[in-house]
Enzyme design. Structure first.
Site, PDB file in Angstrom:
ATOM      1  N   HIS A 229      27.635  14.196  -5.412  1.00  0.00           N
ATOM      2  CA  HIS A 229      26.039  14.798  -5.917  1.00  0.00           C
ATOM      3  C   HIS A 229      25.986  15.880  -5.612  1.00  0.00           C
ATOM      4  CE1 HIS A 229      22.496  13.039  -7.366  1.00  0.00           C
ATOM      5  NE2 HIS A 229      23.009  14.281  -8.680  1.00  0.00           N
TER       6      HIS A 229
ATOM      7  N   GLU B  93      21.953   6.797  -2.392  1.00  0.00           N
ATOM      8  CA  GLU B  93      22.510   7.725  -2.524  1.00  0.00           C
ATOM      9  C   GLU B  93      21.931   8.341  -0.729  1.00  0.00           C
ATOM     10  OE1 GLU B  93      22.444  10.892  -5.016  1.00  0.00           O
ATOM     11  OE2 GLU B  93      24.224  10.177  -6.586  1.00  0.00           O
TER      12      GLU B  93
END
Ligand SMILES: NC(=O)C1=CN([C@@H]2O[C@H](COP(=O)(O)OP(=O)(O)OC[C@H]3O[C@@H](n4cnc5c(N)ncnc54)[C@H](O)[C@@H]3O)[C@@H](O)[C@H]2O)C=CC1
Ligand SMILES: O=C(O)CCC(=O)C(=O)O
Length: 312
Positions: free
Chosen positions: A278, A260
């Site tokens: 997220h 990420e």
């Protein structure tokens, strides 16, 4: 001479949390994903506050001779080397309950969105396509929800989805006999074979990384939906892609990814994948609670203890 302790904020914290830092500390900000900037800024920091994006490892700890406290404004501590920090006398605190309701609500939203194809149907409609039969979904009532990891978030999800009429089964080898009423504990293999919707709520550890791989996906029903609002890497993304393309399972919703930020993935090209960046903890309520929790812990560590002594 500046004698106020320096609190370095390396990920975005809520304005409420930032104002609760008060004026007894000097607040500095940096982008914790910009490694050189983080390494430079941490040199003068007495406390470091992060969310999930900043990686706090040996390199950061080496660069932070004054550091006494690391606050993680959230649950997962997989981005902080807690063992190494503790060994060096740097206290680490997270906010273990601050965002669990938000994460559970996000999970429920993703389960519903996947069952009813909300993302591809809405995207198609924006593009001028009114395709009602293409996006026929499935009911959740009387279906089985399999919760892998029946801790705080898994339990909240189970309670909420039970209200939709789902039967709840769970796998959690650490629970012992402490299983909530109405939940049937199963082995992982039994859960994978029985559940219509499977949701993962595990910490990312050596034990859980890759827990849902090729064999586990193969054990699921071809109609199964898989949801991961826990951590990327617990579900093997390559194996998941193959299972979704071959029809081995019906769909997936993913809030978290192995790397990420993740802005490109073969998974994003599939209509039966609902991806989110997220967002599990991204509500104003959760961010206020998580931020204030770690700020309070930071102030306690900085002012209740003499410099140089490890906080409890
Ligand atoms: N997407 C997001 O924004 C968010 C993600 N999270 C993630 O969710 C994770 C879970 O959070 P909580 O429920 O609060 O944690 P928790 O610690 O309350 O629950 C985790 C559960 O997993 C169980 N477990 C551990 N290893 C297992 C295994 N191998 N198989 C089955 N069960 C196992 C534990 O016994 C425990 O009951 C966090 O560690 C974090 O990584 C948390 C908050 C927000
Ligand atoms: O808001 C964040 O930093 C992510 C939340 C999260 O993943 C967690 O609390 O474990």
């Amino acid at each position: 001479m500046n004698i106020r302790p320096v609190v370095l904020v390396a990920d975005p914290l809520s304005p409420v949390a930032l104002s609760s830092l008060g004026s007894d500390v000097e607040v500095r900000h940096c982008d914790g994903t910009d490694r050189p900037a983080l390494l430079a800024a941490v040199e003068s920091a007495d406390a470091l506050l992060v969310r999930s994006a900043t990686r706090v490892d040996a390199e950061v700890l080496d660069a932070a001779p004054r550091l006494r406290f690391i606050g993680r404004a959230g649950v997962g501590l997989d981005n902080v080397d807690v063992q190494d920090a503790t060994r060096r006398g740097v206290a680490v605190a997270n906010a273990p309950t601050a965002n669990v309701v938000s994460a559970a609500e996000m999970t429920c939203a993703l389960i519903l969105a996947s069952a009813r194809h909300l993302l591809p149907a809405g995207t198609a409609l924006r593009q001028g396509s009114w395709e009602r039969s293409r996006y026929t979904g499935v009911e959740l009532s009387s279906k089985t929800l399999g919760v892998i990891g029946l801790g705080r978030i898994g339990t909240l999800v189970a309670e909420r989805m039970a209200a939709f009429g789902m039967d709840i089964v769970a796998h959690d080898p650490h629970l012992g006999n402490a299983c909530p009423d109405g939940v049937k504990l199963l082995t992982l293999d039994e859960l994978l074979r029985r559940a219509d919707v499977i949701t993962v709520h595990l910490p990312k550890t050596a034990e859980t990384t890759g827990l849902i791989g090729r064999a586990e996906l193969a054990a699921m029903k071809p109609t199964a939906l898989l949801v991961n609002v826990a951590r990327g890497g617990i579900v093997d993304e390559q194996a998941l892609h193959a299972a979704l393309v071959s029809g081995q399972i019906a769909g997936a919703a993913l809030d978290v990814f192995g790397r990420e930020p993740c802005t490109e993935s073969p998974l994003f090209e599939l209509d039966n994948v609902t991806p989110t960046p997220h967002l599990g903890a991204s509500t104003s309520e959760a961010q206020d609670r998580a931020g204030v929790t770690v700020v309070e812990a930071a102030l306690k560590a900085l002012f209740d203890q003499p410099a140089g002594s490890p906080a409890a």
